[in-house]
Write a protein that holds these residues in place. Structure first.
Motif, PDB file in Angstrom:
ATOM      1  N   PRO A   1       0.857  -1.419  -0.053  1.00  0.00           N
ATOM      2  CA  PRO A   1       0.104  -0.006   0.135  1.00  0.00           C
ATOM      3  C   PRO A   1       1.052   1.387   0.034  1.00  0.00           C
ATOM      4  O   PRO A   1       0.207   2.376  -0.619  1.00  0.00           O
ATOM      5  N   VAL A   2       1.962   1.159   0.653  1.00  0.00           N
ATOM      6  CA  VAL A   2       2.823   2.216   0.550  1.00  0.00           C
ATOM      7  C   VAL A   2       3.544   2.658  -0.767  1.00  0.00           C
ATOM      8  O   VAL A   2       3.366   3.776  -1.328  1.00  0.00           O
ATOM      9  N   PHE A   3       3.972   1.596  -1.655  1.00  0.00           N
ATOM     10  CA  PHE A   3       4.198   1.973  -3.025  1.00  0.00           C
ATOM     11  C   PHE A   3       3.190   2.373  -3.724  1.00  0.00           C
ATOM     12  O   PHE A   3       3.131   3.222  -4.628  1.00  0.00           O
ATOM     13  N   ARG A   4       2.087   2.004  -3.321  1.00  0.00           N
ATOM     14  CA  ARG A   4       0.675   2.073  -4.149  1.00  0.00           C
ATOM     15  C   ARG A   4       0.548   3.710  -4.172  1.00  0.00           C
ATOM     16  O   ARG A   4       0.000   4.535  -4.966  1.00  0.00           O
ATOM     17  N   SER A   5       0.604   4.131  -2.870  1.00  0.00           N
ATOM     18  CA  SER A   5       0.343   5.553  -2.573  1.00  0.00           C
ATOM     19  C   SER A   5       1.459   6.427  -3.200  1.00  0.00           C
ATOM     20  O   SER A   5       1.002   7.709  -3.775  1.00  0.00           O
ATOM     21  N   MET A   6       2.548   5.919  -3.130  1.00  0.00           N
ATOM     22  CA  MET A   6       3.758   6.735  -3.942  1.00  0.00           C
ATOM     23  C   MET A   6       3.410   6.934  -5.231  1.00  0.00           C
ATOM     24  O   MET A   6       3.439   8.047  -5.913  1.00  0.00           O
ATOM     25  N   PHE A   7       2.874   5.857  -5.961  1.00  0.00           N
ATOM     26  CA  PHE A   7       2.824   6.023  -7.418  1.00  0.00           C
ATOM     27  C   PHE A   7       1.235   6.647  -7.691  1.00  0.00           C
ATOM     28  O   PHE A   7       1.125   7.056  -9.228  1.00  0.00           O
ATOM     29  N   SER A   8       0.236   6.714  -6.820  1.00  0.00           N
ATOM     30  CA  SER A   8      -1.019   7.057  -7.144  1.00  0.00           C
ATOM     31  C   SER A   8      -1.252   8.745  -6.893  1.00  0.00           C
ATOM     32  O   SER A   8      -2.434   9.227  -7.391  1.00  0.00           O
ATOM     33  N   HIS A   9      -0.675   8.953  -6.202  1.00  0.00           N
ATOM     34  CA  HIS A   9      -0.641  10.522  -5.332  1.00  0.00           C
ATOM     35  C   HIS A   9       0.501  11.519  -5.669  1.00  0.00           C
ATOM     36  O   HIS A   9       1.491  11.024  -6.442  1.00  0.00           O
ATOM     37  N   ASP A  10       0.401  12.791  -5.528  1.00  0.00           N
ATOM     38  CA  ASP A  10       1.100  13.927  -6.087  1.00  0.00           C
ATOM     39  C   ASP A  10       2.398  13.901  -5.307  1.00  0.00           C
ATOM     40  O   ASP A  10       2.684  14.953  -4.603  1.00  0.00           O
ATOM     41  N   LEU A  11       3.232  12.821  -5.310  1.00  0.00           N
ATOM     42  CA  LEU A  11       4.350  12.683  -4.735  1.00  0.00           C
ATOM     43  C   LEU A  11       5.536  12.520  -5.702  1.00  0.00           C
ATOM     44  O   LEU A  11       5.084  12.229  -6.797  1.00  0.00           O
ATOM     45  N   LYS A  12       6.673  13.055  -5.297  1.00  0.00           N
ATOM     46  CA  LYS A  12       7.774  13.048  -6.352  1.00  0.00           C
ATOM     47  C   LYS A  12       8.266  11.656  -6.936  1.00  0.00           C
ATOM     48  O   LYS A  12       8.364  11.765  -8.008  1.00  0.00           O
ATOM     49  N   GLU A  13       8.130  10.672  -6.049  1.00  0.00           N
ATOM     50  CA  GLU A  13       8.207   9.294  -6.864  1.00  0.00           C
ATOM     51  C   GLU A  13       7.273   8.975  -7.971  1.00  0.00           C
ATOM     52  O   GLU A  13       7.621   8.108  -8.880  1.00  0.00           O
ATOM     53  N   LYS A  14       6.137   9.717  -8.072  1.00  0.00           N
ATOM     54  CA  LYS A  14       5.137   9.456  -9.157  1.00  0.00           C
ATOM     55  C   LYS A  14       5.787   9.887 -10.380  1.00  0.00           C
ATOM     56  O   LYS A  14       5.586   8.977 -11.474  1.00  0.00           O
ATOM     57  N   GLU A  15       6.648  10.738 -10.433  1.00  0.00           N
ATOM     58  CA  GLU A  15       7.240  11.158 -11.511  1.00  0.00           C
ATOM     59  C   GLU A  15       8.791  10.796 -11.795  1.00  0.00           C
ATOM     60  O   GLU A  15       9.331  11.029 -13.043  1.00  0.00           O
ATOM     61  N   MET A  16       9.155  10.400 -10.751  1.00  0.00           N
ATOM     62  CA  MET A  16      10.390  10.082 -10.801  1.00  0.00           C
ATOM     63  C   MET A  16      10.663   8.686 -11.235  1.00  0.00           C
ATOM     64  O   MET A  16       9.637   7.572 -11.280  1.00  0.00           O
ATOM     65  N   SER A  17      11.821   8.291 -12.014  1.00  0.00           N
ATOM     66  CA  SER A  17      12.118   7.075 -12.306  1.00  0.00           C
ATOM     67  C   SER A  17      13.020   6.111 -11.398  1.00  0.00           C
ATOM     68  O   SER A  17      13.455   4.895 -11.672  1.00  0.00           O
ATOM     69  N   ALA A  18      13.199   6.523 -10.278  1.00  0.00           N
ATOM     70  CA  ALA A  18      14.018   5.794  -9.248  1.00  0.00           C
ATOM     71  C   ALA A  18      13.364   5.914  -7.823  1.00  0.00           C
ATOM     72  O   ALA A  18      12.804   7.280  -7.483  1.00  0.00           O
ATOM     73  N   ILE A  19      13.314   5.269  -6.965  1.00  0.00           N
ATOM     74  CA  ILE A  19      13.106   5.194  -5.509  1.00  0.00           C
ATOM     75  C   ILE A  19      14.563   4.951  -4.675  1.00  0.00           C
ATOM     76  O   ILE A  19      15.165   4.013  -4.923  1.00  0.00           O
TER      77      ILE A  19
END
Length: 305
Positions: free
Chosen positions: A195-213
């Motif tokens: 759920p944490v990764f899902r939230s990262m990729f679903s909301h307006d967080l920097k990880e959504k647009e980044m190509s790396a975590i």
């Protein structure tokens, strides 16, 4: 009597029923989920014999199709605190078909009064049809060192394919940066398992647009083991080697089944040199069964020391 008197605490394959005062002749636990079934434990007094029963709820299916029943392999024990702590262990149960409350009965002549704990560890669960017309197979897909299904099934094939996506970097779309290296992964797989990764990729967080975590608190070896678990491709020795790092990652990224697996594993080899560290981990990551196991070990260590 409170509701907690009937509640069974579970992880993915362990069930523990703590009874603080058994003064009646019959008590049935609340249902608890292990595998595909809801289960019950029963304690019953029959004259001078105490009976422990374990059985599943078999759901009724529409039409004439008989419902599947479990074929279970498990270890069961009782920790009694009457007149001092003692442990009663039932002979191992392997491939036992369970339909009703009469299929597994443990008869004891030792009084079960006062405070005691019933522990059940499910080693494997297979599913079978009551009419015998379907082949029995394990519901748990296994990695090396875990119970294996009798024949490879569709789920096992899917797991192998999923593992290849990671090991062969097939169409990866994100990079995981560990403290000393990086590895390619897939957003969809990570989001489905955490759920944490899902939230990262679903909301307006920097990880959504980044190509790396960045996962800078893990080595590349530990990170590889974490991703291998997520992709259902972990080797048992890698799990053992990195289980403390895996526990931290499971808690951080909310991978509950990995957290349960780590707790079960850490319960198996508590000793004098690690019990305090295990107790600290149990408190930090909210692991009640590991905490109880450590406290039981300390009590035993003090009494025998």
């Amino acid at each position: 009597m409170t509701d907690s008197a009937y509640r069974v605490v579970t992880t993915s394959r362990l069930a523990q029923w703590r009874i603080d005062d058994f003064s009646s002749s019959y008590r049935k636990s609340d249902p608890f989920k292990i595998g595909n079934w809801n289960w019950h434990l029963v304690v019953e007094k029959n004259r001078k014999i105490w009976l422990i029963k374990l059985f599943p709820e078999i759901p009724k299916l529409a039409g004439d199709s008989p419902p599947p029943h479990p074929v279970a392999s498990f270890d069961i024990r009782i920790i009694s605190f009457l007149g001092g702590r003692k442990t009663l262990v039932h002979p191992e149960v392997r491939d036992k078909p369970l339909h009703s409350g009469e299929d597994f009965i443990w008869a004891l002549e030792v009084p079960l009064t006062g405070k005691f704990i019933i522990d059940v560890e499910f080693l494997d669960l297979k599913t079978a049809s009551p009419d015998g017309g379907e082949e029995v197979f394990s519901i748990w897909v296994a990695s090396e060192g875990f119970p294996h299904p009798q024949k490879q099934n569709t789920r096992a094939v899917s797991s192998v394919s999923l593992g290849r996506m990671l090991s062969e970097s097939i169409h990866t779309d994100i990079i995981i940066r560990a403290s000393d290296g990086s590895i390619g992964a897939h957003r969809a797989v990570l989001a489905a398992r955490s759920p944490v990764f899902r939230s990262m990729f679903s909301h307006d967080l920097k990880e959504k647009e980044m190509s790396a975590i960045n996962i800078s608190d893990m080595s590349i070896q530990a990170c590889q083991a974490f991703l291998s678990y997520i992709y259902a491709n972990i080797q048992y020795q890698d799990f053992l080697t990195h289980r403390l790092h895996l526990l931290r990652a499971a808690d951080k990224y909310d991978v509950s089944d990995l957290k349960d697996a780590c707790q079960e594993s850490l319960l198996q080899d508590i000793h004098a040199n690690n019990v305090l560290d295990r107790l600290q981990s149990a408190s930090l990551y909210r692991l009640p069964m590991l905490k109880l196991g450590c406290l039981e070990y300390l009590v035993k260590f003090v009494n025998t020391g």
